[in-house]
Structures are given as structure tokens and as C-alpha cells.
Write an enzyme that holds these catalytic residues in place. Sequence first.
Site, PDB file in Angstrom:
ATOM      1  N   ALA A 165       2.162  -3.473   6.701  1.00 40.22           N
ATOM      2  CA  ALA A 165       1.067  -4.177   6.037  1.00 40.22           C
ATOM      3  C   ALA A 165      -0.144  -4.104   6.964  1.00 40.22           C
ATOM      4  O   ALA A 165      -0.685  -5.120   7.401  1.00 40.22           O
ATOM      5  CB  ALA A 165       1.457  -5.626   5.752  1.00 40.22           C
TER       6      ALA A 165
ATOM      7  N   ASN B  16      -7.191   6.668  -2.441  1.00 36.52           N
ATOM      8  CA  ASN B  16      -6.077   5.718  -2.374  1.00 36.52           C
ATOM      9  C   ASN B  16      -6.294   4.603  -3.396  1.00 36.52           C
ATOM     10  O   ASN B  16      -7.006   3.639  -3.124  1.00 36.52           O
ATOM     11  CB  ASN B  16      -5.970   5.130  -0.961  1.00 36.52           C
ATOM     12  CG  ASN B  16      -4.846   4.112  -0.862  1.00 36.52           C
ATOM     13  OD1 ASN B  16      -4.087   3.912  -1.803  1.00 36.52           O
ATOM     14  ND2 ASN B  16      -4.753   3.450   0.278  1.00 36.52           N
TER      15      ASN B  16
ATOM     16  N   CYS C 297      -5.293   0.371  -3.316  1.00 37.37           N
ATOM     17  CA  CYS C 297      -6.088  -0.739  -2.781  1.00 37.37           C
ATOM     18  C   CYS C 297      -6.241  -1.812  -3.864  1.00 37.37           C
ATOM     19  O   CYS C 297      -6.404  -1.500  -5.037  1.00 37.37           O
ATOM     20  CB  CYS C 297      -7.489  -0.278  -2.391  1.00 37.37           C
ATOM     21  SG  CYS C 297      -7.557   1.112  -1.271  1.00 37.37           S
TER      22      CYS C 297
ATOM     23  N   ILE D 166       4.571   9.893  -3.611  1.00 39.60           N
ATOM     24  CA  ILE D 166       4.220   8.510  -3.966  1.00 39.60           C
ATOM     25  C   ILE D 166       3.620   7.784  -2.765  1.00 39.60           C
ATOM     26  O   ILE D 166       3.883   8.165  -1.621  1.00 39.60           O
ATOM     27  CB  ILE D 166       5.467   7.734  -4.454  1.00 39.60           C
ATOM     28  CG1 ILE D 166       6.530   7.646  -3.372  1.00 39.60           C
ATOM     29  CG2 ILE D 166       6.021   8.351  -5.724  1.00 39.60           C
ATOM     30  CD1 ILE D 166       7.732   6.767  -3.667  1.00 39.60           C
TER      31      ILE D 166
ATOM     32  N   GLY E 139       9.722   5.869   4.270  1.00 37.91           N
ATOM     33  CA  GLY E 139      10.852   6.407   5.009  1.00 37.91           C
ATOM     34  C   GLY E 139      11.936   6.936   4.087  1.00 37.91           C
ATOM     35  O   GLY E 139      11.800   6.904   2.860  1.00 37.91           O
TER      36      GLY E 139
ATOM     37  N   GLY F  88       7.194  10.982   0.579  1.00 36.86           N
ATOM     38  CA  GLY F  88       8.074   9.825   0.499  1.00 36.86           C
ATOM     39  C   GLY F  88       9.374  10.108   1.209  1.00 36.86           C
ATOM     40  O   GLY F  88      10.298  10.678   0.640  1.00 36.86           O
TER      41      GLY F  88
ATOM     42  N   THR G 282       6.245   8.793   7.602  1.00 33.87           N
ATOM     43  CA  THR G 282       7.022   7.948   8.511  1.00 33.87           C
ATOM     44  C   THR G 282       7.741   8.755   9.583  1.00 33.87           C
ATOM     45  O   THR G 282       7.878   8.297  10.723  1.00 33.87           O
ATOM     46  CB  THR G 282       8.024   7.109   7.696  1.00 33.87           C
ATOM     47  OG1 THR G 282       7.290   6.314   6.755  1.00 33.87           O
ATOM     48  CG2 THR G 282       8.854   6.193   8.569  1.00 33.87           C
TER      49      THR G 282
END
Length: 301
Positions: A70, A126, A129, A190, A216, A242, A265
Site C-alpha cells: 500500500a 494506471n 487510482c 493485471i 506475486g 502477475g 514482484t
Amino acid sequence: MRKTSVVLAEVELKNPVMTASGTFGSGMEYSEFVDLNRLGAVVTKGVANVPWPGNPTPRVTETPSGMLNAIGLQNPGIDVFCSRDLPFLKKYDTKVIVNVCGKTAEDYCAVVERLADEPADLLEINVSCPNVKEGGIAFGQDPRALEAITKEVKKYAKQPVIMKLSPNVTDITEMARAAEAGGADVLSLINTITGMKIDIKRRTFALANKTGGMSGPAVRPVAVRMVYQVAQAVKLPIIGMGGIATAEDALEFIMAGASAVSVGTANFFNPYATVEIAEGIETFMREQNVEDIHELIGAVK
């Protein structure tokens, strides 16, 4: 020599592997580990029209097979980005994709307009948001809002526009069609899946924001399914992402219909991941006697 180059909206990438926004900065931190010249593209961290401080800490926590974040799209704003990050990236022989974030349509358009004469090859919008004018629901969770923001951004964009879709919807194909109707040139998907973790010893949320975006390996099967669905629903090129950590993971997305892939990730636990994946795809093509990557794109029907 196997042909690994792909084209996204008339922009040619030497191979289909790029970084995922928010996991690679603008490449500066990673350039000591990764030769950026060997990537198809570098996708920057999200940039807004003014600096964003991001969310309070703690902002990251691990989960089984992934993580929650976050961060809140902390970024220094478009002026610093144009004076510091873009000149750095232009030293390399790789395409530059700038991820754009905002809280209103005007915010997005201000950044897109500012980038019109900058050395960016594509813009990734993006739409996860929160839309402050619509009570915080993300632009990408309402097909009408998604089509409208796509149309608006396209009015100001000199570069091709990638709309980055949120998976936090009932029907991903409805969103893909809305972005296509709005004039998107490319889709990426995604973005993260909303999740939560509780710290049972402290009896509180593991993230100060309560919820975060899960990424991840845990999200990969969901992402592959959504890429496949979208590839059947629209005619636009797709960037799949993803939970990609290996060449095998990347090839799943490519066979599902993605023309390119973003690695996110995995960069946190293996800074060499992107180059290893690009090399792994070439090895697979050689072993399977595949001359051109396009033989694999959308191979699964």
C-alpha cells in the site's frame, strides 16, 4: 538467431520482457544488477502531476507466495521525473514506458500533455487510482469511467496509450472492451488484487492502510485466465503480468495471448529476474525449434 522482437502500437521491442511499474523505480537502482539494454522496455514507477507523499507506514508485508503493498503511488512528480529519470533511461537502448497516475481526469491529462515532447515511447495509464470526484472508486472499476478517461487521455497523448486494467472487477472483458472503445492502443493486465493481512500478536492490520495490493506468484493463475479472456474479447495487443518469476511463467502469458510481459514482484527477491526470463524464452524457443516468438503468442485457443 531466433526472432524475439514484438510490436506494440508501432513501437518495436527487441524482446517481450519489460519491468512492471512500481517494482523497478526508473531502473537506476537496478542498473548495477541488470543491463537495461537487454530488456524490451523499462516501465517507470507511476508519476503524477505533483509530488505524492504516499501512504503511512507500514506499507509492505509478505504473504504466502506473494506480498501486499500500500505504497500509495509515492512519487516526486512530473518535473523531477522529466529532469532526472528520463535522461537516465535514454542512455540505454531500450524502450521507455511511463506509468501515469492521477486522482482526476485533469491530473492524468496534465501529465500526458507534459510528456508529449519528452523521450517516452509509450504511456501506461494506471486506472486503479481512486477517482476522487467519484467518491474514491477506481477509474478502472466502472466501464463508463474507463472509456471516458481513455478518450480524454487520447486527446492529449502524442505517444501510444496503454490502459492498465484492474482485476478487481466482475468481468475483465467488459473493462477491456471499454478501454478499446475509448481508443486505447494497448492493454496491460493485471494490476494487483486487493487483499488484507492481520497481525494477530499486535491485534491490528499489518498495513497502515488496512488493505493493499496483492502481487506475486499467488495471483498468476488469475492473471493468466484474465489475459486469455481479454485476448478473445478485443483486438488490441496485451502486456501480461502477475506473478511472473521465470521464463516458464512468462510463456504461459504469451501462449494465453500476451504480446509482451511485465516482471514485477520477482525483482524484489531476484534482481536478475528480467534478464534471466528474456534469456529463458530464447532457450525455450531454441529447444522447441521456434523461429519467431509470434508462433507462441496466443498459441492456446
